[in-house]
Design an enzyme around this catalytic site. Structure first.
Site, PDB file in Angstrom:
ATOM      1  N   LEU A   1       0.832  -1.204   0.000  1.00  0.00           N
ATOM      2  CA  LEU A   1       0.000   0.000   0.000  1.00  0.00           C
ATOM      3  C   LEU A   1       0.864   1.250   0.000  1.00  0.00           C
ATOM      4  O   LEU A   1       0.661   2.153  -0.822  1.00  0.00           O
ATOM      5  CB  LEU A   1      -0.928   0.001   1.225  1.00  0.00           C
ATOM      6  CG  LEU A   1      -1.682   1.306   1.486  1.00  0.00           C
ATOM      7  CD1 LEU A   1      -2.650   1.616   0.346  1.00  0.00           C
ATOM      8  CD2 LEU A   1      -2.421   1.230   2.815  1.00  0.00           C
ATOM      9  N   TYR A   2       1.836   1.318   0.893  1.00  0.00           N
ATOM     10  CA  TYR A   2       2.657   2.514   0.984  1.00  0.00           C
ATOM     11  C   TYR A   2       3.431   2.760  -0.303  1.00  0.00           C
ATOM     12  O   TYR A   2       3.515   3.900  -0.775  1.00  0.00           O
ATOM     13  CB  TYR A   2       3.614   2.439   2.182  1.00  0.00           C
ATOM     14  CG  TYR A   2       2.895   2.325   3.502  1.00  0.00           C
ATOM     15  CD1 TYR A   2       1.718   3.027   3.751  1.00  0.00           C
ATOM     16  CD2 TYR A   2       3.376   1.501   4.510  1.00  0.00           C
ATOM     17  CE1 TYR A   2       1.058   2.913   4.964  1.00  0.00           C
ATOM     18  CE2 TYR A   2       2.731   1.388   5.725  1.00  0.00           C
ATOM     19  CZ  TYR A   2       1.564   2.093   5.948  1.00  0.00           C
ATOM     20  OH  TYR A   2       0.915   1.989   7.152  1.00  0.00           O
ATOM     21  N   ARG A   3       3.982   1.734  -0.886  1.00  0.00           N
ATOM     22  CA  ARG A   3       4.721   1.910  -2.145  1.00  0.00           C
ATOM     23  C   ARG A   3       3.772   2.331  -3.280  1.00  0.00           C
ATOM     24  O   ARG A   3       4.105   3.218  -4.070  1.00  0.00           O
ATOM     25  CB  ARG A   3       5.475   0.637  -2.513  1.00  0.00           C
ATOM     26  CG  ARG A   3       6.624   0.312  -1.584  1.00  0.00           C
ATOM     27  CD  ARG A   3       7.596   1.466  -1.470  1.00  0.00           C
ATOM     28  NE  ARG A   3       8.860   1.012  -0.882  1.00  0.00           N
ATOM     29  CZ  ARG A   3       9.735   1.811  -0.333  1.00  0.00           C
ATOM     30  NH1 ARG A   3       9.517   3.103  -0.265  1.00  0.00           N
ATOM     31  NH2 ARG A   3      10.845   1.319   0.159  1.00  0.00           N
TER      32      ARG A   3
END
Length: 187
Positions: free
Chosen positions: A156-158
């Site tokens: 998600l963060y990437r």
């Protein structure tokens, strides 16, 4: 859904149960975190959002939380801010770079989706809502390091454009390595 301070306090046991389940912490961790989460609601720029699982058969019933996220404006007198500054200094960031990044950011303190609700895009929805219309220049978060960045949180963060700020960092009082990630705002 947005959560007011009062709603967050009322739903704190649910929110902490999601946190413990998502992080794989032992039961009882909630009692240690509750005072800190409550104190955070009074910080400048605090905002919280949650996601619920409605029960169509019991519309009048209180829909349980399945995800929780909150954060606030970072400030030099906060423990996490001081830890990140130390990590940035130790890894070679210049004073000007540190001042720029830590001078105006939203600290994404917690973002957790109950394991039974993961894989449906709820984390991204909650993250987008939490960060919508934030006045800060950027957002920072910390997340446990995992081999090959192979878990849903890292993906998600990437996908959302978060980049490395500090890697393999040990916060005071925790032996596990963490990554500090950040990105500019708006999303």
């Amino acid at each position: 859904m947005d959560l007011s301070e009062a709603q967050m306090r009322a739903r704190l046991p649910e929110a902490l149960a999601i946190y413990v389940a998502a992080m794989g912490y032992p039961r009882g961790t909630e009692s240690h975190r509750a005072p800190m989460w409550t104190e955070h609601t009074g910080r400048s720029g605090w905002r919280a959002v949650g996601a619920v699982q409605p029960d169509p058969e019991h519309i009048d019933r209180h829909a349980p939380l399945v995800a929780i996220a909150y954060g606030y404006r970072g400030a030099p007198d906060q423990w996490w801010h001081q830890q990140v500054r130390r990590g940035m200094q130790a890894t070679g960031w210049s004073r000007d770079q540190i001042e720029y990044i830590l001078g105006n950011y939203f600290e994404l303190t917690e973002l957790h989706v109950h394991p039974s609700a993961q894989g449906y895009g709820i984390g991204e929805q909650v993250l987008r809502r939490l960060l919508a219309d934030r006045p800060e220049r950027g957002v920072l978060l910390s997340t446990p390091e995992v081999e090959q960045e192979d878990n849903r949180a890292w993906r998600l963060y990437r996908r959302m454009g978060f980049r490395d700020v500090v890697r393999h960092f040990a916060f005071a009082g925790d032996r596990r390595p963490f990554a500090v990630l950040g990105r500019g705002l708006p999303l």
